[in-house]
Design a protein around this motif. Structure first.
Motif, mmCIF file in Angstrom:
data_model
loop_
_atom_site.group_PDB
_atom_site.id
_atom_site.type_symbol
_atom_site.label_atom_id
_atom_site.label_comp_id
_atom_site.label_asym_id
_atom_site.label_seq_id
_atom_site.Cartn_x
_atom_site.Cartn_y
_atom_site.Cartn_z
ATOM 1 N N LEU A 1 0.838 -1.203 0.000
ATOM 2 C CA LEU A 1 0.000 0.000 0.000
ATOM 3 C C LEU A 1 0.874 1.256 0.000
ATOM 4 O O LEU A 1 1.617 1.515 0.940
ATOM 5 N N VAL A 2 0.762 2.060 -1.075
ATOM 6 C CA VAL A 2 1.593 3.261 -1.198
ATOM 7 C C VAL A 2 0.778 4.510 -1.501
ATOM 8 O O VAL A 2 1.309 5.619 -1.448
ATOM 9 N N ASP A 3 -0.512 4.355 -1.808
ATOM 10 C CA ASP A 3 -1.335 5.491 -2.229
ATOM 11 C C ASP A 3 -2.641 5.464 -1.439
ATOM 12 O O ASP A 3 -3.438 4.529 -1.565
ATOM 13 N N VAL A 4 -2.889 6.511 -0.619
ATOM 14 C CA VAL A 4 -4.081 6.573 0.225
ATOM 15 C C VAL A 4 -4.777 7.907 0.013
ATOM 16 O O VAL A 4 -4.140 8.969 0.017
ATOM 17 N N PHE A 5 -6.103 7.844 -0.172
ATOM 18 C CA PHE A 5 -6.921 9.044 -0.286
ATOM 19 C C PHE A 5 -8.075 8.925 0.699
ATOM 20 O O PHE A 5 -8.824 7.948 0.687
ATOM 21 N N ILE A 6 -8.230 9.918 1.584
ATOM 22 C CA ILE A 6 -9.313 9.931 2.559
ATOM 23 C C ILE A 6 -10.058 11.249 2.430
ATOM 24 O O ILE A 6 -9.455 12.319 2.492
ATOM 25 N N LEU B 1 -0.193 10.610 -0.380
ATOM 26 C CA LEU B 1 -1.212 10.764 0.659
ATOM 27 C C LEU B 1 -2.057 11.969 0.308
ATOM 28 O O LEU B 1 -1.562 13.091 0.186
ATOM 29 N N ARG B 2 -3.366 11.730 0.108
ATOM 30 C CA ARG B 2 -4.292 12.805 -0.240
ATOM 31 C C ARG B 2 -5.402 12.841 0.807
ATOM 32 O O ARG B 2 -6.049 11.827 1.067
ATOM 33 N N LEU B 3 -5.587 14.020 1.404
ATOM 34 C CA LEU B 3 -6.555 14.186 2.481
ATOM 35 C C LEU B 3 -7.484 15.344 2.157
ATOM 36 O O LEU B 3 -7.028 16.417 1.756
#
Length: 255
Positions: free
Chosen positions: A154-159, A186-188
């Motif tokens: 897991l290297v790309d997370v969007f919340i 990381l996108r928040l």
């Protein structure tokens, strides 16, 4: 499906915002339901149950799917599990606006799934992703119980925080902090900044290259509270800040 299609995109949402591919005033009351011939003839037409005798995934060619996108489509936890179990090549799964999802569990090293996106599933209470080769994960919605365990790729997370009831840093970041060292993107998107973040001991995001933060600013908010998160990213190459205030709408800044 008989021609072994690899990408199936069922998109029945009726409205999108111009700035992001997520529904704003979409009609989630009227859902598309899968044809009865693909499911149990005696059950509801919503993929809740499949007839073991029909084995529809094999009959109509679902086993060749590599990408499945369901927007404003009724699907249950069991339906998602069925697709994951019977589509050995499925790498991308997107579910938007299903009120029949409650406790989503994705597990198994044998799964081909690499990209998972869940959006505006209002009855969803928890997401559990364990022992998979997932590369990217996106979640848009209200506060839920989120468990990510043993997902080494897991290297790309969007919340996206949809509900202002969610105290963002208290609920989400602790659940993601164990993956900070491996994240590259990381996108928040958050509705409200906390006043102080200096009491958080952020693990170093040693591999983070791209940090994107979208935030709605309130009169007493200060962007300086984001400093600890930025300082914890020594290899950061791109920082994108999207602001929304009552005075000047949205503005994108890049450094």
């Amino acid at each position: 499906m008989e021609k072994r299609v690899q990408i199936l995109d069922l998109d029945f949402l009726d409205y999108f915002t111009p700035t992001r591919p997520y529904p704003f005033h979409a009609d989630f009351d009227n859902k598309y339901r899968f044809p009865r011939k693909l499911i149990n003839a005696n059950g509801p037409s919503s993929l809740k149950q499949f007839s073991s005798s029909m084995r529809p995934c094999e009959v109509v060619g679902f086993q060749f799917l590599k990408a499945l996108q369901l927007k404003s489509v009724t699907i249950t936890d069991e339906g998602v599990h069925h697709f994951l179990s019977h589509c050995p090549l499925l790498e991308r799964l997107v579910v938007h606006g299903s009120y029949r999802l409650h406790q989503l569990r994705v597990s198994g090293t044998s799964l081909a799934l690499k990209h998972l996106e869940i959006c505006m599933c209002d009855e969803l209470k928890s997401i559990e992703v364990c022992d998979t080769n997932l590369v990217s994960f996106s979640y848009y919605g209200d506060e839920i119980s989120l468990l990510l365990q043993n997902v080494p790729l897991l290297v790309d997370v969007f919340i996206y925080e949809h509900s202002i009831k969610l105290v963002f840093m208290d609920c989400i970041l602790p659940q993601l902090s164990g993956f900070f060292p491996q994240l590259q993107v990381l996108r928040l998107e958050i509705l409200q900044l906390l006043v102080e973040l200096d009491h958080y001991d952020f693990p170093e995001l040693t591999n983070l290259k791209h940090l994107e933060i979208s935030v709605s600013l309130h009169p007493n908010d200060s962007l300086l509270v984001l400093t600890p998160l930025i300082e914890a990213s020594p290899c950061l190459e791109r920082f994108v800040l999207l602001l929304e205030t009552s005075n000047f709408g949205k503005r994108r800044e890049k450094e």
